[in-house]
Design a protein around this motif. Structure first.
Motif, PDB file in Angstrom:
ATOM      1  N   GLU A  24      36.825 -17.088 -57.552  1.00 30.72           N
ATOM      2  CA  GLU A  24      36.025 -16.041 -56.945  1.00 30.72           C
ATOM      3  C   GLU A  24      34.554 -16.368 -57.190  1.00 30.72           C
ATOM      4  O   GLU A  24      34.143 -16.600 -58.336  1.00 30.72           O
ATOM      5  CB  GLU A  24      36.391 -14.686 -57.540  1.00 30.72           C
ATOM      6  N   VAL A  25      33.778 -16.384 -56.124  1.00 34.93           N
ATOM      7  CA  VAL A  25      32.364 -16.761 -56.219  1.00 34.93           C
ATOM      8  C   VAL A  25      31.520 -15.668 -55.576  1.00 34.93           C
ATOM      9  O   VAL A  25      31.739 -15.304 -54.416  1.00 34.93           O
ATOM     10  CB  VAL A  25      32.087 -18.109 -55.515  1.00 34.93           C
ATOM     11  N   LYS A  26      30.556 -15.148 -56.332  1.00 36.40           N
ATOM     12  CA  LYS A  26      29.600 -14.185 -55.796  1.00 36.40           C
ATOM     13  C   LYS A  26      28.454 -14.973 -55.169  1.00 36.40           C
ATOM     14  O   LYS A  26      27.562 -15.466 -55.859  1.00 36.40           O
ATOM     15  CB  LYS A  26      29.093 -13.268 -56.897  1.00 36.40           C
ATOM     16  N   ILE A  27      28.473 -15.081 -53.838  1.00 33.67           N
ATOM     17  CA  ILE A  27      27.430 -15.825 -53.140  1.00 33.67           C
ATOM     18  C   ILE A  27      26.094 -15.106 -53.278  1.00 33.67           C
ATOM     19  O   ILE A  27      25.043 -15.720 -53.488  1.00 33.67           O
ATOM     20  CB  ILE A  27      27.810 -16.002 -51.656  1.00 33.67           C
ATOM     21  N   THR A  28      26.129 -13.790 -53.125  1.00 31.04           N
ATOM     22  CA  THR A  28      24.987 -12.911 -53.402  1.00 31.04           C
ATOM     23  C   THR A  28      25.561 -11.693 -54.129  1.00 31.04           C
ATOM     24  O   THR A  28      26.783 -11.576 -54.266  1.00 31.04           O
ATOM     25  CB  THR A  28      24.289 -12.453 -52.099  1.00 31.04           C
ATOM     26  N   PRO A  29      24.744 -10.758 -54.591  1.00 31.43           N
ATOM     27  CA  PRO A  29      25.305  -9.562 -55.225  1.00 31.43           C
ATOM     28  C   PRO A  29      26.233  -8.771 -54.306  1.00 31.43           C
ATOM     29  O   PRO A  29      27.095  -8.037 -54.786  1.00 31.43           O
ATOM     30  CB  PRO A  29      24.052  -8.747 -55.585  1.00 31.43           C
ATOM     31  N   GLU A  30      26.068  -8.901 -52.975  1.00 27.63           N
ATOM     32  CA  GLU A  30      26.908  -8.148 -52.035  1.00 27.63           C
ATOM     33  C   GLU A  30      28.073  -8.961 -51.483  1.00 27.63           C
ATOM     34  O   GLU A  30      29.121  -8.402 -51.161  1.00 27.63           O
ATOM     35  CB  GLU A  30      26.064  -7.625 -50.864  1.00 27.63           C
ATOM     36  N   TRP A  31      27.906 -10.262 -51.340  1.00 25.79           N
ATOM     37  CA  TRP A  31      28.909 -11.096 -50.688  1.00 25.79           C
ATOM     38  C   TRP A  31      29.710 -11.890 -51.712  1.00 25.79           C
ATOM     39  O   TRP A  31      29.143 -12.505 -52.615  1.00 25.79           O
ATOM     40  CB  TRP A  31      28.264 -12.061 -49.698  1.00 25.79           C
TER      41      TRP A  31
ATOM     42  N   ASP B 285      31.220 -17.015 -65.479  1.00 20.97           N
ATOM     43  CA  ASP B 285      29.856 -16.573 -65.728  1.00 20.97           C
ATOM     44  C   ASP B 285      29.594 -15.372 -64.819  1.00 20.97           C
ATOM     45  O   ASP B 285      30.532 -14.771 -64.300  1.00 20.97           O
ATOM     46  CB  ASP B 285      28.839 -17.704 -65.550  1.00 20.97           C
ATOM     47  N   ASP B 286      28.343 -15.002 -64.625  1.00 22.96           N
ATOM     48  CA  ASP B 286      28.086 -13.796 -63.832  1.00 22.96           C
ATOM     49  C   ASP B 286      28.282 -14.008 -62.345  1.00 22.96           C
ATOM     50  O   ASP B 286      28.262 -13.037 -61.569  1.00 22.96           O
ATOM     51  CB  ASP B 286      26.679 -13.267 -64.106  1.00 22.96           C
ATOM     52  N   ARG B 287      28.522 -15.255 -61.894  1.00 21.44           N
ATOM     53  CA  ARG B 287      28.705 -15.547 -60.479  1.00 21.44           C
ATOM     54  C   ARG B 287      30.078 -16.117 -60.142  1.00 21.44           C
ATOM     55  O   ARG B 287      30.609 -15.883 -59.058  1.00 21.44           O
ATOM     56  CB  ARG B 287      27.654 -16.549 -59.991  1.00 21.44           C
ATOM     57  N   ILE B 288      30.665 -16.905 -61.034  1.00 16.83           N
ATOM     58  CA  ILE B 288      31.859 -17.679 -60.723  1.00 16.83           C
ATOM     59  C   ILE B 288      32.982 -17.342 -61.697  1.00 16.83           C
ATOM     60  O   ILE B 288      32.776 -17.268 -62.907  1.00 16.83           O
ATOM     61  CB  ILE B 288      31.561 -19.192 -60.767  1.00 16.83           C
ATOM     62  N   ASN B 289      34.171 -17.157 -61.138  1.00 21.19           N
ATOM     63  CA  ASN B 289      35.371 -16.871 -61.919  1.00 21.19           C
ATOM     64  C   ASN B 289      36.486 -17.782 -61.418  1.00 21.19           C
ATOM     65  O   ASN B 289      36.966 -17.623 -60.289  1.00 21.19           O
ATOM     66  CB  ASN B 289      35.765 -15.398 -61.765  1.00 21.19           C
TER      67      ASN B 289
ATOM     68  N   SER C  79      36.538 -15.602 -52.126  1.00 18.51           N
ATOM     69  CA  SER C  79      37.641 -15.796 -53.065  1.00 18.51           C
ATOM     70  C   SER C  79      38.812 -16.486 -52.385  1.00 18.51           C
ATOM     71  O   SER C  79      39.036 -16.325 -51.180  1.00 18.51           O
ATOM     72  CB  SER C  79      38.101 -14.458 -53.655  1.00 18.51           C
ATOM     73  N   ASN C  80      39.543 -17.275 -53.166  1.00 20.69           N
ATOM     74  CA  ASN C  80      40.759 -17.895 -52.647  1.00 20.69           C
ATOM     75  C   ASN C  80      41.801 -17.977 -53.751  1.00 20.69           C
ATOM     76  O   ASN C  80      41.492 -17.872 -54.939  1.00 20.69           O
ATOM     77  CB  ASN C  80      40.488 -19.274 -52.044  1.00 20.69           C
ATOM     78  N   GLU C  81      43.063 -18.148 -53.331  1.00 21.38           N
ATOM     79  CA  GLU C  81      44.177 -18.129 -54.275  1.00 21.38           C
ATOM     80  C   GLU C  81      45.292 -19.016 -53.756  1.00 21.38           C
ATOM     81  O   GLU C  81      45.543 -19.100 -52.547  1.00 21.38           O
ATOM     82  CB  GLU C  81      44.675 -16.694 -54.461  1.00 21.38           C
TER      83      GLU C  81
END
Length: 269
Positions: free
Chosen positions: A182-189, A138-142, A192-194
């Motif tokens: 990958e998680v967008k905590i805020t639009p700037e922050w 979605d727009d925040r979580i991948n 991510s982990n792998e």
């Protein structure tokens, strides 16, 4: 410290987020701590475990450049291809403070006495190509899973100064299993982990590798961001008795591990 983070997480769904980028370029600088051991000699004849850092003089810390590129090539941004490269080349010389005993190919005992000057090289490169599919996006979580390949040139040699024995191999593409988020905590922050796991074969060597990473990135200006992360890499190689180290039949193990602190800059479009 925890209250601001909790507040950010609670308010995160109300932020306005940009779409996931199509192209992402990353330049990193890693500071790595190494821990490598090698077994010399046949187990049946009394093998010797050597630390390449403590006994043979290789540096246990090192910095290296890392390059990565990711392309989300589908309209829905669920499909992506990632490529990357970094290298860790080390060499060292050490005057032994203990005797090294091993058996040569004819089962004759050989002793390198304390006080002897020994040279060692261990050069290791990783070239990576991977495909992944985002099964949740979605727009925040991948969150995605994928498969890929690693190509890993390896050069290793140890011996008395002036007579270093070197083994070089160029490794064919190796299968990789991957899981990343990958998680967008805020639009700037962004957090991510792998996680990667794969099987390796290098000539007479076989073994396995586990690699994992965790990053926090901050978008400071338009498409530019800076990040800080941690990466752990573990390689275990079982060597056949036809492999040569000190002109000895090895029949043992190479355990190569490193932990890296990585600073990176990313550009997205």
């Amino acid at each position: 410290m925890t209250k601001p983070l909790i507040l950010i997480l609670l308010l995160a769904p109300f932020f306005s987020y940009a779409e996931w980028s199509t192209h992402r370029f990353s330049l990193g600088l890693g500071y790595t701590y190494h821990d490598t051991t090698i077994q010399v000699g046949k187990k049946s004849l009394g093998a010797l475990i050597l630390s390449t850092e403590d006994t043979l003089g290789l540096d246990d810390t090192q910095s290296s450049i890392r390059l990565n590129y990711e392309w989300r090539f589908s309209q829905n941004k669920r499909h992506s291809i990632t490529t990357g490269w970094y290298s860790q080349h080390r060499s060292g010389r050490r005057i032994l403070d203990q005797d090294i005993k091993y058996f040569d190919k004819n089962n004759n005992e050989v002793v390198i006495s304390a006080g002897t000057s020994v040279e060692t090289i261990l050069n290791f490169d990783i070239v990576r190509l991977a495909y992944s599919y985002a099964f949740f996006l979605d727009d925040r979580i991948n969150i995605s899973t994928g498969i890929g390949f690693y190509i890993m040139p390896l050069e290793f040699g140890i011996g008395e100064t002036g007579t270093t024995k070197t083994e070089s191999d160029f490794i064919a593409p190796l299968p990789t299993l991957q899981l990343k988020s990958e998680v967008k905590i805020t639009p700037e922050w962004t957090l991510s982990n792998e996680f990667n796991i794969f099987y390796i074969q290098i000539g007479d060597y076989t073994g396995s590798v586990i690699a994992t990473s965790l990053f926090v990135d901050y978008q400071f200006y338009k498409s530019f961001s800076i990040g800080l992360g941690f990466e752990a890499f573990k390689l275990k190689v079982d060597m056949s008795e036809s492999s040569d180290v000190f002109d000895a039949e090895v029949g043992g193990e190479l355990n190569f591990g490193n932990n890296s602190l990585i600073a990176r800059m990313r550009y997205e479009l």
